[in-house]
Design a protein around this motif. Structure first.
Motif, PDB file in Angstrom:
ATOM      1  N   GLN A 132      58.493  47.741  34.444  1.00  0.00           N
ATOM      2  CA  GLN A 132      59.214  47.410  35.674  1.00  0.00           C
ATOM      3  C   GLN A 132      60.657  47.044  35.351  1.00  0.00           C
ATOM      4  O   GLN A 132      61.583  47.385  36.085  1.00  0.00           O
ATOM      5  N   ARG A 133      60.810  46.377  34.223  1.00  0.00           N
ATOM      6  CA  ARG A 133      62.164  46.009  33.812  1.00  0.00           C
ATOM      7  C   ARG A 133      62.962  47.266  33.448  1.00  0.00           C
ATOM      8  O   ARG A 133      64.093  47.451  33.866  1.00  0.00           O
ATOM      9  N   GLU A 177      64.030  49.341  36.370  1.00  0.00           N
ATOM     10  CA  GLU A 177      65.136  48.679  37.041  1.00  0.00           C
ATOM     11  C   GLU A 177      66.445  48.938  36.297  1.00  0.00           C
ATOM     12  O   GLU A 177      67.435  49.363  36.879  1.00  0.00           O
ATOM     13  N   SER A 183      65.864  54.770  41.648  1.00  0.00           N
ATOM     14  CA  SER A 183      66.852  54.607  42.707  1.00  0.00           C
ATOM     15  C   SER A 183      67.930  55.678  42.621  1.00  0.00           C
ATOM     16  O   SER A 183      68.214  56.225  41.559  1.00  0.00           O
ATOM     17  N   THR A 216      59.062  41.481  48.744  1.00  0.00           N
ATOM     18  CA  THR A 216      59.761  42.265  47.735  1.00  0.00           C
ATOM     19  C   THR A 216      59.156  42.028  46.360  1.00  0.00           C
ATOM     20  O   THR A 216      58.898  42.969  45.605  1.00  0.00           O
ATOM     21  N   ARG A 217      58.908  40.772  46.066  1.00  0.00           N
ATOM     22  CA  ARG A 217      58.291  40.425  44.783  1.00  0.00           C
ATOM     23  C   ARG A 217      56.954  41.146  44.637  1.00  0.00           C
ATOM     24  O   ARG A 217      56.658  41.767  43.619  1.00  0.00           O
ATOM     25  N   ARG A 256      57.330  44.979  44.212  1.00  0.00           N
ATOM     26  CA  ARG A 256      57.778  45.346  42.868  1.00  0.00           C
ATOM     27  C   ARG A 256      56.607  45.261  41.894  1.00  0.00           C
ATOM     28  O   ARG A 256      56.444  46.098  41.020  1.00  0.00           O
ATOM     29  N   ARG A 257      55.809  44.253  42.102  1.00  0.00           N
ATOM     30  CA  ARG A 257      54.701  44.020  41.175  1.00  0.00           C
ATOM     31  C   ARG A 257      53.641  45.127  41.241  1.00  0.00           C
ATOM     32  O   ARG A 257      52.912  45.349  40.286  1.00  0.00           O
ATOM     33  N   TRP A 281      65.140  50.598  45.595  1.00  0.00           N
ATOM     34  CA  TRP A 281      65.603  49.303  46.099  1.00  0.00           C
ATOM     35  C   TRP A 281      67.074  49.298  46.490  1.00  0.00           C
ATOM     36  O   TRP A 281      67.581  48.328  47.030  1.00  0.00           O
TER      37      TRP A 281
END
Length: 817
Positions: free
Chosen positions: A19-20, A23, A29, A117-118, A121-122, A129
């Motif tokens: 996930q990191r 991002e 995105s 949102t949290r 994302r999880r 985003w």
RNA sequence: GCCGGGGUGGCGGAAUGGUAGACGCGGCGGCCUCAAAAGCCGCUGUCCUCACGGGCAUGCGGGUUCGACUCCCGCCCCCGGCACCA
């Protein structure tokens, strides 16, 4: 198999890492340039959530995961998939909740959005985003107001007084669907009826197009059908009945009725007006006034839905007035009754008790004449009627039309009356105009200024948005007037046209307006000076696949289609249907029952993701039933997918270089074929099962896998379990994301066929054994083998084979006697 | 009442008219481990049989077919939506 020398699969670590990285790398995105330059755009849309305080529930995650699997698959096929998400955060639910909590919605909503949102994302969805939408953000609702203005300017927004459902406890207007059994769906208080001037979009003008276009859409059948029924087209005629005075002379007034059975007009023995009908006063005879008015008042006290749902016993009052049946020439009495609805047709009916169940019931109750005008098979003009007859037949007691089949009579009688200036054929729709006014606080103010001289005037576009002011006391009160009407410094303004003192419209708009165009905004959120950019819109829209719940099959989808059509007609959009393909997902139950707080069987996703990881959770949700039908969530069931990912992890990390086993390779090709066929059609449960089977084959007997065997498996698992797929992909020595390019595996049809196939051998249709043969073996050889099979031979012994049925590669059936 | 979707093991669910119960859960027995987590092997619709094998089984009743969970006719039940729409 041991774990020595390898680290164990720890979902939390793997998932946090990827996930990191997604991002940081911007894997999911799009910059504005990337959106503009996408070679192969695919807009993958899912219904955006309503950010309640409870957070995402399993139903949301189920829907989003199903849509995300589809998006990830399309991406691995080489599409530029745009998968945005947003928040539908205005509306009565948020407002009521804020009132209950004593927190202002402007404070409450952002914290809900943050929590959503949290959670989103999880779960590992590939949301962009950079392009989120929040309907409560002035930067968004500025354009919601702009959409309203486009309709207003096009003459499609009308202000009219209309009866509304009023909940005296919530102090608000309710939609019909919010009234359950005559009571408010939220608080259970009996609902009343009120009349208020409100804004409507005249969606009824688009009824026929909304209906016709349905045939062109790739949508779930059930959804299309629901829309069709909601529009409710019916063909018939509008007929005029002259009103008579006490002496039996025509007064010049005529009552219009809509009927689908103009052929039965000779059987119209009385007329019924809706209690609210504007001609009630005029036709009511002096002596009947007290009774008629009392009845009308009583009807008004009931809410709209109760009016429709109420007891089957018919009530009504004779007005004392008469009108002339234009076919028979006879005077017939005029009644009022609440079984006739002002909202449908003309608010008046010609009652044909012989051939309409409701009219029959009413006529029986009030002793009104019942005449047969259609005779079915074996019936004559004089066959008595013990109930309304609505079947096929020929016209009787109908003057010159006697003997005519009723279908033909419909046309002929309509024509006859039309020639006499007493009616014409007409098409009627059940669909109502869309009331967008809400006498509440938590919504976008309707951008209209009321001027005594100029009437309602549009707020100039350059003055948008009309910002919803922060009001601490936003609680609705008994007045039925919007809370904004109490904020004088806000609503006092000047008329944009004449400059004199004026007032702002204090109603806010319906949340369905917010969600009726949000898909247009997503690709254009980089533009602050326009609702949606022309080039961006024609590049990305219409939406390729839209996934959502069937609870929005009617309203949300209908309103979105309507707005799109209007914007198309205004030259603002190049297409008139927003969603090329729509699929409704099923409902998730828990332990066999629909989840609800009162039952205490609500599944909270967070602890599950914490314990098992998002990947396991996603696979489990997709595995527990057919996506379009839903399924039952059982707490223990998650162990299956959990074990599957652990085994996949071990198998991949312990795989060696080398040539794949031939049988395993064939299994893999078969699996690729199956999964490739099933993912586009959302058959996720069987696709996951195929992946499990394939892994079982790779590991059979504790054998060590080779990399060529596990690699396609990792790719196929990726849409379902994106984090672990990324990790394994990397550990297999690949650079970058598995979603970076078109990494979906291909298969070789020739390799999907096994070396031998098992052929079932039946005797008289009962299975007696199987034989292994090469695929494509011909009848003669297979039958010979089959006859030799021990058990088969025993069942054939002493019997004559009369016939042999042979299906290549499947079965042999000996028909014996 | 109308429209849509369903009824298959203990459970979730698989099956182009062609071996019903794939895959998974749960259960039982065993292995690995000091132990746990993870993992591995075997059995698991039901009845008869030590076994080989056989009977019965896809909501109920009929039908078509060599063969029906699947197609046709008539019912019953469950879920979702709409409901006096003239």
């Amino acid at each position: 198999m041991t774990n020595e020398g390898r680290d164990a699969y720890v979902p939390a670590q793997v998932e946090a890492k990827w996930q990191r990285l997604w991002e940081e790398r911007g894997t999911n995105s799009y910059t504005r340039e990337k959106l503009e330059g996408a070679a192969n755009p695919f807009f993958n849309l899912m219904m955006f959530p309503y950010p309640s305080a409870e957070g995402l529930h399993v139903g949301n995650i189920y829907a989003f995961t199903g849509a995300d699997v589809h998006g990830r698959y399309q991406r691995m096929r080489g599409h530029d998939v745009f998968e945005p998400i947003g928040f539908d955060a205005f509306g009565i639910h948020s407002e009521n909740f804020a009132l209950k909590r004593g927190i202002h919605p402007m404070d409450l909503i952002p914290s809900n959005v943050k929590n959503f949102t949290r959670q989103l994302r999880r779960t590992g969805g590939m949301f962009d985003w950079r392009h989120i939408v929040d309907t409560t953000d002035p930067a968004y609702y500025k354009w919601t107001q702009w959409v309203f203005l486009q309709l207003f300017k096009a003459g499609l927004a009308e202000r009219k007084e209309a009866p509304v459902n009023w909940c005296p406890s919530c102090k608000t207007v309710l939609a019909n669907e919010q009234v359950i059994g005559g009571a408010c769906e939220r608080c259970g208080t009996p609902v009343e009826q009120r009349r208020i001037a409100q804004w409507f979009f005249t969606i009824t003008r688009y009824a026929q197009r909304l209906l016709d276009n349905l045939a062109t859409l790739d949508w779930s059948d059930s959804t299309r059908k629901a829309q069709e029924n909601w529009i409710g087209r019916s063909e018939g005629a509008e007929l005029r009945f002259p009103v008579l005075d006490a002496e039996g002379r025509e007064t010049g007034t005529r009552i219009d009725v809509f009927t689908t059975r103009p052929d039965t007009i000779f059987g119209a023995t009385y007329m019924v007006l809706s209690p609210e009908h504007p001609l009630v006063d005029e036709v009511t005879e002096e002596g009947q006034r007290p009774r008629v008015f009392a009845y009308r008042e009583e009807a008004a006290r009931k809410d709209l839905v109760a009016r429709q749902k109420m007891d089957k016993t018919k009530t009504g009052v004779f007005t004392g007035g008469y009108c002339r049946n234009p076919a028979t020439g006879k005077a017939i009495p005029i009644w009022i009754a609440d079984y006739v609805l002002m909202e449908y047709g003309t608010g008046a009916i010609m009652a044909v008790p012989g051939h309409d169940e409701r009219d029959f019931e009413f006529a029986t109750a009030f002793d009104l004449p019942i005449v047969r005008v259609v005779a079915g098979e074996g019936q004559t003009a004089d066959t008595p009627l013990s109930e309304a007859f609505s079947g096929d037949g020929i016209l009787v007691n109908s003057g010159d039309f006697d003997g005519m089949p009723w279908e033909e009579g419909k046309r002929e009688i309509t024509e006859w009356l039309a020639d006499a200036g007493l009616g014409e054929s007409r098409i009627n729709y059940r669909l109502h105009d869309w009331c967008i006014s809400r006498q509440r606080y938590w919504g976008p103010p309707i951008p209209i200024i009321h001027c005594d001289a100029c009437g309602p005037v549009a707020v100039p576009e350059e003055d948008l948005p009309v910002v919803l002011p922060r009001v601490e006391d936003f609680k609705p009160d008994d007045s039925g007037i919007s809370p904004l009407a109490r904020v004088e410094e806000w609503y006092r303004t000047t008329c944009p046209r004449c400059g004199s003192g004026a007032r702002r419209e204090t109603d806010v708009s319906d949340t369905f307006l917010d969600s009726g165009w949000y898909f247009l905004r997503y690709p254009s959120t980089d533009f602050e000076d326009r609702a949606f950019d022309q080039d961006m819109t024609s590049k990305w829209l219409p939406v390729k696949t839209y996934i959502g719940g069937n609870e929005h099959a009617v309203l949300h989808l209908m309103y979105s289609r309507f707005l799109t059509m209007v914007l198309h007609d205004l030259g603002l959009l190049p297409f008139e249907e927003p969603f090329t393909r729509f699929r409704a997902h099923g409902l998730i139950t828990h332990d066999g029952a629909k989840m609800s707080k009162s039952k205490g069987n609500v599944v909270i996703p967070d602890p599950i993701i914490e314990e098992f990881g998002a990947d396991t959770f996603r696979i489990y949700l997709m595995f527990l039933g057919p996506f379009e039908e839903g399924g039952d969530y059982r707490d223990e069931g998650i162990q299956g997918p959990h074990g599957f990912l652990h085994r996949l992890w071990d198998t991949v990390l312990s795989s060696a270089d080398g040539e794949p086993d031939a049988a395993v390779e064939r299994k893999i090709h078969r699996t690729v074929k199956q999964v490739t066929e099933q993912l586009p059609t959302l058959q996720y449960n069987t696709a996951v099962a195929a992946l499990m089977e394939c892994l079982n084959a790779v590991r059979a007997g504790g054998r060590q896998a080779v990399r060529a065997e596990v690699e396609p498996l990792v790719r196929m698992v990726a849409p379902f379990a994106p984090h672990v797929a990324e990790e394994l992909w990397e550990r297999l020595g690949n650079e970058g994301s598995i979603f970076h390019g078109a990494e979906w595996p291909s298969y070789d049809e020739a390799k999907t066929v096994d070396e031998t196939v098992k052929v079932a051998v039946q005797v008289n249709g009962k299975l007696r054994g199987t034989v292994d043969v090469a695929p494509g073996s011909e009848q003669e050889a297979v039958v010979k083998l089959a006859q030799e099979e021990e058990n088969v031979a025993r069942h054939l012994e002493g019997l004559t084979v009369r016939k042999v049925v042979f299906v290549k590669d499947r079965l042999v059936n000996f028909v014996v006697s």
